[in-house]
Motif scaffolding. Structure first.
Motif, PDB file in Angstrom:
ATOM      1  N   VAL A 153       0.856  -1.178   0.000  1.00  0.00           N
ATOM      2  CA  VAL A 153       0.000   0.000   0.000  1.00  0.00           C
ATOM      3  C   VAL A 153       0.898   1.237   0.000  1.00  0.00           C
ATOM      4  O   VAL A 153       2.071   1.176   0.350  1.00  0.00           O
ATOM      5  CB  VAL A 153      -0.965   0.049   1.216  1.00  0.00           C
ATOM      6  CG1 VAL A 153      -1.970  -1.094   1.149  1.00  0.00           C
ATOM      7  CG2 VAL A 153      -0.200   0.015   2.523  1.00  0.00           C
ATOM      8  N   HIS A 154       0.299   2.346  -0.414  1.00  0.00           N
ATOM      9  CA  HIS A 154       1.026   3.606  -0.507  1.00  0.00           C
ATOM     10  C   HIS A 154       1.045   4.245   0.884  1.00  0.00           C
ATOM     11  O   HIS A 154      -0.001   4.463   1.477  1.00  0.00           O
ATOM     12  CB  HIS A 154       0.257   4.495  -1.491  1.00  0.00           C
ATOM     13  CG  HIS A 154       1.066   5.573  -2.115  1.00  0.00           C
ATOM     14  ND1 HIS A 154       0.633   6.255  -3.220  1.00  0.00           N
ATOM     15  CD2 HIS A 154       2.271   6.087  -1.813  1.00  0.00           C
ATOM     16  CE1 HIS A 154       1.548   7.156  -3.561  1.00  0.00           C
ATOM     17  NE2 HIS A 154       2.538   7.069  -2.722  1.00  0.00           N
ATOM     18  N   GLY A 155       2.230   4.488   1.412  1.00  0.00           N
ATOM     19  CA  GLY A 155       2.327   5.040   2.767  1.00  0.00           C
ATOM     20  C   GLY A 155       2.404   6.553   2.807  1.00  0.00           C
ATOM     21  O   GLY A 155       1.684   7.208   3.562  1.00  0.00           O
ATOM     22  N   GLU A 156       3.295   7.096   1.999  1.00  0.00           N
ATOM     23  CA  GLU A 156       3.480   8.549   1.967  1.00  0.00           C
ATOM     24  C   GLU A 156       3.835   8.981   0.554  1.00  0.00           C
ATOM     25  O   GLU A 156       4.382   8.204  -0.225  1.00  0.00           O
ATOM     26  CB  GLU A 156       4.653   8.977   2.886  1.00  0.00           C
ATOM     27  CG  GLU A 156       4.438   8.711   4.352  1.00  0.00           C
ATOM     28  CD  GLU A 156       5.663   9.065   5.205  1.00  0.00           C
ATOM     29  OE1 GLU A 156       5.738   8.572   6.325  1.00  0.00           O
ATOM     30  OE2 GLU A 156       6.537   9.817   4.715  1.00  0.00           O
ATOM     31  N   GLN A 157       3.522  10.248   0.264  1.00  0.00           N
ATOM     32  CA  GLN A 157       3.883  10.798  -1.041  1.00  0.00           C
ATOM     33  C   GLN A 157       4.268  12.256  -0.875  1.00  0.00           C
ATOM     34  O   GLN A 157       3.612  12.989  -0.126  1.00  0.00           O
ATOM     35  CB  GLN A 157       2.699  10.692  -2.019  1.00  0.00           C
ATOM     36  CG  GLN A 157       2.993  11.213  -3.416  1.00  0.00           C
ATOM     37  CD  GLN A 157       4.040  10.364  -4.133  1.00  0.00           C
ATOM     38  OE1 GLN A 157       4.029   9.137  -4.037  1.00  0.00           O
ATOM     39  NE2 GLN A 157       4.974  11.005  -4.829  1.00  0.00           N
ATOM     40  N   ARG A 158       5.319  12.630  -1.550  1.00  0.00           N
ATOM     41  CA  ARG A 158       5.707  14.051  -1.546  1.00  0.00           C
ATOM     42  C   ARG A 158       6.143  14.465  -2.945  1.00  0.00           C
ATOM     43  O   ARG A 158       6.870  13.743  -3.611  1.00  0.00           O
ATOM     44  CB  ARG A 158       6.854  14.300  -0.571  1.00  0.00           C
ATOM     45  CG  ARG A 158       7.334  15.753  -0.607  1.00  0.00           C
ATOM     46  CD  ARG A 158       8.094  16.133   0.640  1.00  0.00           C
ATOM     47  NE  ARG A 158       9.456  15.638   0.598  1.00  0.00           N
ATOM     48  CZ  ARG A 158      10.276  15.635   1.654  1.00  0.00           C
ATOM     49  NH1 ARG A 158       9.866  16.054   2.832  1.00  0.00           N
ATOM     50  NH2 ARG A 158      11.491  15.198   1.533  1.00  0.00           N
TER      51      ARG A 158
END
Lengths: 142, 148
Positions: B85-90
Motif C-alpha cells: 500500500v502507498h504510505g506517503e507521497q511528496r
C-alpha cells in the motif's frame, strides 16, 4: 479566470474555504484510467477483501488530488503549489452504491515563509476520521 | 523477507521520454475534479504566466508511477506487491508540469526500513526535461504489510 491570491492578504491562521467531495466507484474507475494505477484493490471487492481490506478503497493519490483542490482553488493558480506531501493514514472505503464516500478538506495557513510562500496545513477526513496525516502544501502566492 | 539495506542509493537508468499532452492533462484534471481553466485553456494558463496548460499538482504521479516500476521489477527488491500500500507521497515542483514537456525520470532507492513486520521502501524519482531542466522530485513510500 481565477484571480491569484496575494501573500499580503494571508497570515498564519488564515482558513481556506472548506470543501466536501463525494467519491463513488465510478470516480475510482475514472481515476484508475487517468492515472494508470490499475491496482484491483480500487475496483474489486474480491481482491480488496482478499488482502484484508474492508472493501474497495479509493486510491490514496485520488484523495491527495482532491485535497490539492482546496489549495489551488484558494491560491487561484494550479501551478502555485511548489511542495505537497501527505501520509496515507487510513483508507477511504468506497461502497458499491450511488452515494459513495465523502471526503472533507479543511486547511489553514500554518506558516508564512519568505518570497511570498506560505505553508498550508490540511485536515482531510472521511466519515469523521482523518484519512491523511501530515498533509501540507507550500504555495507560492502572487 | 526484509529488504536489504544495501539497496539504498541504488539508481536505475533514466526512463524513456514521457511527452505531456494537453488531452492527458485535461483527462487527469477531470479525474480529480479540478476545473481550473488553466488545465484546459492555454490562454487562461498564459494569463497566469504559464507558457501552456499546466497539470494539477499530483499529475506527476502519472509520470513517476511507471518510472518506479523498475524498482518493483528488480529481482533483488523482494517486495510482495500484492501486499503493497502507498504510505506517503511528496512532490517538490521546481516548476509546474505543462503540455509539451518531454520528461525523463530517474529513479533511486532513497530508504528501506522494517517496522513492526512491515517493509517500508522509499523511492525518489527525479523528473527533468530532456534538456536537463529539473521539473519535479517525487518521493514515494510504499509499505508491504507483513503476512499475518
Amino acid at each position: 479566470m481565477s484571480a491569484r491570491l496575494r501573500a499580503a492578504d494571508v497570515a498564519v491562521g488564515t482558513e481556506l474555504p472548506e470543501q466536501t467531495h463525494r467519491v463513488t466507484r465510478a470516480d475510482l474507475v475514472r481515476y484508475a484510467g487517468a492515472s494508470g494505477d490499475l491496482n484491483p484493490i480500487h475496483w474489486s471487492d474480491r481482491v480488496a477483501t482478499g488482502v484484508g481490506l474492508p472493501g474497495v478503497i479509493a486510491h490514496g493519490m485520488l484523495t491527495m488530488g482532491l485535497a490539492a483542490r482546496a489549495v489551488t482553488e484558494w491560491a487561484g493558480d494550479p501551478g502555485a503549489v511548489v511542495e505537497y506531501q501527505v501520509r496515507f493514514g487510513r483508507p477511504v472505503v468506497v461502497p458499491d452504491d450511488d452515494t459513495g464516500a465523502e471526503v472533507t478538506v479543511r486547511g489553514k495557513v500554518g506558516a508564512v515563509l519568505d518570497e511570498g510562500r506560505v505553508r498550508v496545513d490540511l485536515t482531510v477526513t472521511s466519515g469523521g476520521e482523518k484519512v491523511l496525516s501530515l498533509a501540507r502544501a507550500t504555495v507560492a502566492l502572487a | 523477507m526484509a529488504l536489504d539495506a544495501g539497496l539504498v542509493g541504488r539508481s536505475y537508468p533514466p526512463s524513456a521520454v514521457y511527452e505531456v499532452g494537453r488531452a492527458k492533462i485535461a483527462e487527469f484534471a477531470a479525474a480529480v475534479g479540478a476545473t481550473d481553466p488553466a488545465h484546459t485553456d492555454a490562454d487562461a494558463a498564459r494569463a497566469l504566466g504559464h507558457p501552456d496548460v499546466v497539470a494539477p499538482p499530483t499529475f506527476a504521479i502519472v509520470v513517476t508511477l511507471g518510472a518506479a516500476d523498475v524498482v518493483l521489477a528488480d529481482p533483488e527488491v523482494a517486495l510482495d506487491y500484492s501486499r503493497v500500500v502507498h504510505g506517503e507521497q511528496r512532490f517538490t515542483h521546481h516548476r509546474p508540469i505543462r503540455a509539451g514537456d518531454r520528461l525523463v525520470s530517474t529513479t533511486t532507492i532513497e530508504a528501506v526500513r522494517s517496522v513492526a513486520g512491515n517493509d517500508l521502501l522509499t523511492t525518489r524519482v527525479d523528473v527533468a526535461t530532456e534538456d536537463g531542466e529539473a521539473v519535479c522530485t517525487a518521493l514515494s513510500m510504499l509499505v508491504a504489510r507483513g503476512a499475518a
